[in-house]
Write a protein that holds these residues in place. Structure first.
Motif, PDB file in Angstrom:
ATOM      1  N   ASP A  55       0.798   4.577 -23.595  1.00 34.91           N
ATOM      2  CA  ASP A  55      -0.176   3.651 -23.250  1.00 34.91           C
ATOM      3  C   ASP A  55      -0.710   2.479 -22.137  1.00 34.91           C
ATOM      4  N   SER A  56       0.304   1.349 -23.015  1.00 28.04           N
ATOM      5  CA  SER A  56       0.655   0.545 -21.544  1.00 28.04           C
ATOM      6  C   SER A  56       1.200   0.493 -19.963  1.00 28.04           C
ATOM      7  N   PHE A  57       2.539   1.275 -20.828  1.00 22.78           N
ATOM      8  CA  PHE A  57       2.902   1.201 -19.749  1.00 22.78           C
ATOM      9  C   PHE A  57       2.304   2.392 -18.237  1.00 22.78           C
ATOM     10  N   GLU A  58       1.113   2.768 -18.866  1.00 25.86           N
ATOM     11  CA  GLU A  58       0.782   4.136 -17.816  1.00 25.86           C
ATOM     12  C   GLU A  58      -0.945   3.039 -17.187  1.00 25.86           C
ATOM     13  N   HIS A  59      -1.092   2.093 -18.472  1.00 25.53           N
ATOM     14  CA  HIS A  59      -1.837   1.323 -17.416  1.00 25.53           C
ATOM     15  C   HIS A  59      -1.382   0.161 -16.815  1.00 25.53           C
ATOM     16  N   LEU A  60      -0.449  -0.333 -16.884  1.00 28.75           N
ATOM     17  CA  LEU A  60       0.727  -1.327 -15.947  1.00 28.75           C
ATOM     18  C   LEU A  60       1.096  -0.333 -14.793  1.00 28.75           C
ATOM     19  N   THR A  61       1.946   0.653 -14.603  1.00 27.57           N
ATOM     20  CA  THR A  61       2.228   1.426 -13.219  1.00 27.57           C
ATOM     21  C   THR A  61       0.651   1.212 -12.595  1.00 27.57           C
ATOM     22  N   ALA A  62      -0.247   1.950 -12.999  1.00 36.63           N
ATOM     23  CA  ALA A  62      -1.572   2.306 -12.566  1.00 36.63           C
ATOM     24  C   ALA A  62      -1.974   0.930 -11.802  1.00 36.63           C
ATOM     25  N   ASN A  63      -2.250   0.468 -12.123  1.00 38.11           N
ATOM     26  CA  ASN A  63      -2.256  -1.432 -11.559  1.00 38.11           C
ATOM     27  C   ASN A  63      -1.367  -1.988 -10.499  1.00 38.11           C
ATOM     28  N   TYR A  64       0.050  -1.352 -10.284  1.00 37.48           N
ATOM     29  CA  TYR A  64       0.791  -2.582  -9.958  1.00 37.48           C
ATOM     30  C   TYR A  64       0.725  -1.819  -9.105  1.00 37.48           C
ATOM     31  N   ARG A  65       0.837  -2.926  -7.574  1.00 41.84           N
ATOM     32  CA  ARG A  65       0.605  -2.823  -6.511  1.00 41.84           C
ATOM     33  C   ARG A  65       1.865  -3.630  -5.628  1.00 41.84           C
ATOM     34  N   PRO A  66       2.937  -2.609  -5.279  1.00 36.83           N
ATOM     35  CA  PRO A  66       4.278  -3.380  -4.733  1.00 36.83           C
ATOM     36  C   PRO A  66       3.922  -4.376  -3.486  1.00 36.83           C
ATOM     37  N   THR A  67       4.790  -5.649  -3.329  1.00 36.22           N
ATOM     38  CA  THR A  67       4.609  -6.643  -2.545  1.00 36.22           C
ATOM     39  C   THR A  67       5.293  -5.904  -1.763  1.00 36.22           C
ATOM     40  N   LEU A  68       4.634  -6.920  -0.126  1.00 40.51           N
ATOM     41  CA  LEU A  68       5.426  -6.294   1.130  1.00 40.51           C
ATOM     42  C   LEU A  68       5.515  -7.768   2.116  1.00 40.51           C
ATOM     43  N   GLY A  69       6.396  -8.418   1.567  1.00 41.38           N
ATOM     44  CA  GLY A  69       7.009  -9.549   2.662  1.00 41.38           C
ATOM     45  C   GLY A  69       5.994 -10.590   1.542  1.00 41.38           C
ATOM     46  N   GLY A  70       5.954 -10.275  -0.068  1.00 40.53           N
ATOM     47  CA  GLY A  70       5.814 -11.207  -1.307  1.00 40.53           C
ATOM     48  C   GLY A  70       4.281 -11.344  -1.297  1.00 40.53           C
ATOM     49  N   GLU A  71       2.938 -10.696  -0.111  1.00 43.43           N
ATOM     50  CA  GLU A  71       1.742  -9.766  -0.054  1.00 43.43           C
ATOM     51  C   GLU A  71       1.654  -9.020  -0.696  1.00 43.43           C
ATOM     52  N   ARG A  72       0.543  -8.357  -1.154  1.00 48.35           N
ATOM     53  CA  ARG A  72      -0.732  -7.525  -2.098  1.00 48.35           C
ATOM     54  C   ARG A  72      -1.453  -6.754  -0.796  1.00 48.35           C
ATOM     55  N   PHE A  73      -1.457  -5.656  -0.589  1.00 50.37           N
ATOM     56  CA  PHE A  73      -2.356  -5.132   0.657  1.00 50.37           C
ATOM     57  C   PHE A  73      -3.386  -4.158  -0.091  1.00 50.37           C
ATOM     58  N   PHE A  74      -4.704  -4.279   0.019  1.00 52.06           N
ATOM     59  CA  PHE A  74      -5.916  -3.475  -0.185  1.00 52.06           C
ATOM     60  C   PHE A  74      -7.230  -3.149   0.234  1.00 52.06           C
ATOM     61  N   THR A  75      -6.669  -1.469   0.668  1.00 44.10           N
ATOM     62  CA  THR A  75      -8.161  -1.044   1.659  1.00 44.10           C
ATOM     63  C   THR A  75      -9.195  -1.046   1.140  1.00 44.10           C
ATOM     64  N   ASP A  76     -10.362  -0.792   2.570  1.00 40.75           N
ATOM     65  CA  ASP A  76     -11.591  -0.959   2.198  1.00 40.75           C
ATOM     66  C   ASP A  76     -12.139  -0.489   0.472  1.00 40.75           C
ATOM     67  N   LYS A  77     -11.839   0.074   0.596  1.00 36.40           N
ATOM     68  CA  LYS A  77     -12.083   0.816  -0.810  1.00 36.40           C
ATOM     69  C   LYS A  77     -12.461   0.525  -1.956  1.00 36.40           C
ATOM     70  N   GLU A  78     -10.949   0.186  -2.290  1.00 35.76           N
ATOM     71  CA  GLU A  78     -10.414  -1.412  -2.757  1.00 35.76           C
ATOM     72  C   GLU A  78     -10.607  -2.641  -3.527  1.00 35.76           C
ATOM     73  N   VAL A  79     -11.319  -2.964  -1.736  1.00 39.26           N
ATOM     74  CA  VAL A  79     -11.576  -3.948  -1.807  1.00 39.26           C
ATOM     75  C   VAL A  79     -13.141  -4.246  -2.016  1.00 39.26           C
ATOM     76  N   SER A  80     -14.581  -3.293  -2.190  1.00 42.75           N
ATOM     77  CA  SER A  80     -15.802  -3.099  -1.849  1.00 42.75           C
ATOM     78  C   SER A  80     -15.703  -3.253  -3.561  1.00 42.75           C
ATOM     79  N   ALA A  81     -14.860  -2.244  -3.896  1.00 41.42           N
ATOM     80  CA  ALA A  81     -15.226  -2.018  -5.490  1.00 41.42           C
ATOM     81  C   ALA A  81     -14.515  -3.573  -5.850  1.00 41.42           C
ATOM     82  N   ARG A  82     -13.751  -4.500  -5.863  1.00 38.08           N
ATOM     83  CA  ARG A  82     -13.708  -5.346  -6.229  1.00 38.08           C
ATOM     84  C   ARG A  82     -14.379  -6.136  -6.065  1.00 38.08           C
ATOM     85  N   LEU A  83     -15.394  -6.494  -4.896  1.00 37.51           N
ATOM     86  CA  LEU A  83     -16.062  -7.619  -4.673  1.00 37.51           C
ATOM     87  C   LEU A  83     -17.604  -6.900  -4.981  1.00 37.51           C
TER      88      LEU A  83
END
Length: 101
Positions: A24-52
């Motif tokens: 369960d812990s592993f699934e939770h970690l992998t579901a929320n993991y966002r790999p970085t590109l050049g040390g930066e994480r990117f989000f879609t508008d759907k993800e940003v609107s949900a967070r904000l």
């Protein structure tokens, strides 16, 4: 210790319970993991609107007004995590208390 272990043995039940929690812990970690590109994480508008907690239309207004930087690749809009954090920090207003008699 010469006891036959079955699926109903206390040790096996405890062991399997620990394995389930670990999975369960592993699934939770992998579901929320966002790999970085050049040390930066990117989000879609759907993800940003949900967070904000704003609509995707409001994000479009923010883009049109120049409030939030974005990247457009084809029809996909992406936001850098650091840009979102900067926008939030720039919009921060400290609390104040009115004093009076």
């Amino acid at each position: 210790m010469n006891e036959l272990m079955t699926k109903n043995s206390e040790w096996i039940i405890h062991f399997m319970s620990n394995i389930d929690r670990l999975l369960d812990s592993f699934e939770h970690l992998t579901a929320n993991y966002r790999p970085t590109l050049g040390g930066e994480r990117f989000f879609t508008d759907k993800e940003v609107s949900a967070r904000l907690k704003v609509s995707r239309r409001t994000l479009q207004d923010y883009r049109n007004e120049g409030r939030i930087p974005y990247i457009q690749l084809g029809g996909k809009i992406l936001y850098r995590e650091s840009d979102i954090e900067r926008m939030l920090s720039d919009s921060y207003r400290p609390a104040y208390r009115l004093t009076g008699t």
